[in-house]
Design a protein around this motif. Structure first.
Motif: not given
Length: 155
Positions: A1-6, A113-118, A127-130
């Motif tokens: 993940m390149n985008i910072p967590f926050s 959103i649905e695919k990853h259960g967000v 969700c890392d996959g999202f």
């Protein structure tokens, strides 16, 4: 993940909200990054609004019925306008562009959103996959994540 967590958490949370309702760009001035300064929040809101519109995760009547190239140009011009208008000022003329257009989650947004259960994720978890899918979409649309401003604010 390149985008910072926050920021990843903020994008994920806002896209979840956009699946339920439409909001104006001003909504993105809060919740994208915890503890960020006024200037950082403004910059993040400009860049994130532009990335989400260009990537097809959000839509607005601003680019409605336009081909992708024309819509992208309109979104860029809108983001430049936002970069010149401090969303935290009390000057109504300056904050008006932040309230001008409704932004809504697209079919693609809702599918991810649905695919990853967000929707069912515990608040505060990412969700890392999202986020990976979001980063890939940004990359494909030539608005990849960067630590440098995409459209610098005029402070």
């Amino acid at each position: 993940m390149n985008i910072p967590f926050s920021l990843a958490l903020g994008i994920q949370d806002w896209l979840r909200v956009f699946t339920y309702d439409c909001y104006v760009a001003d909504a993105l001035t809060s919740g994208l990054s915890r503890g960020a300064s006024h200037r950082e929040r403004w910059q993040l809101a400009v860049d994130t609004t532009y990335r989400l519109l260009v990537s097809g995760l959000l839509e607005s009547s601003l680019g409605e019925n336009d081909d992708e190239v024309v819509a992208r140009e309109k979104y860029f011009n809108y983001a430049v306008l936002l970069s010149r208008c401090d969303p935290f000022t009390s000057d109504v003329k300056l904050i008006a562009p932040w309230h001008e257009w409704d932004l809504c989650g697209t079919k693609l947004c809702k599918e991810l959103i649905e695919k990853h259960g967000v929707i069912d994720l515990e608040l505060g978890s990412v969700c890392d996959g999202f986020i990976s899918d979001i980063e890939n979409i940004f990359e494909k649309k030539n608005v990849p994540w960067s630590n440098y401003p995409l459209i610098p604010i005029n402070y």
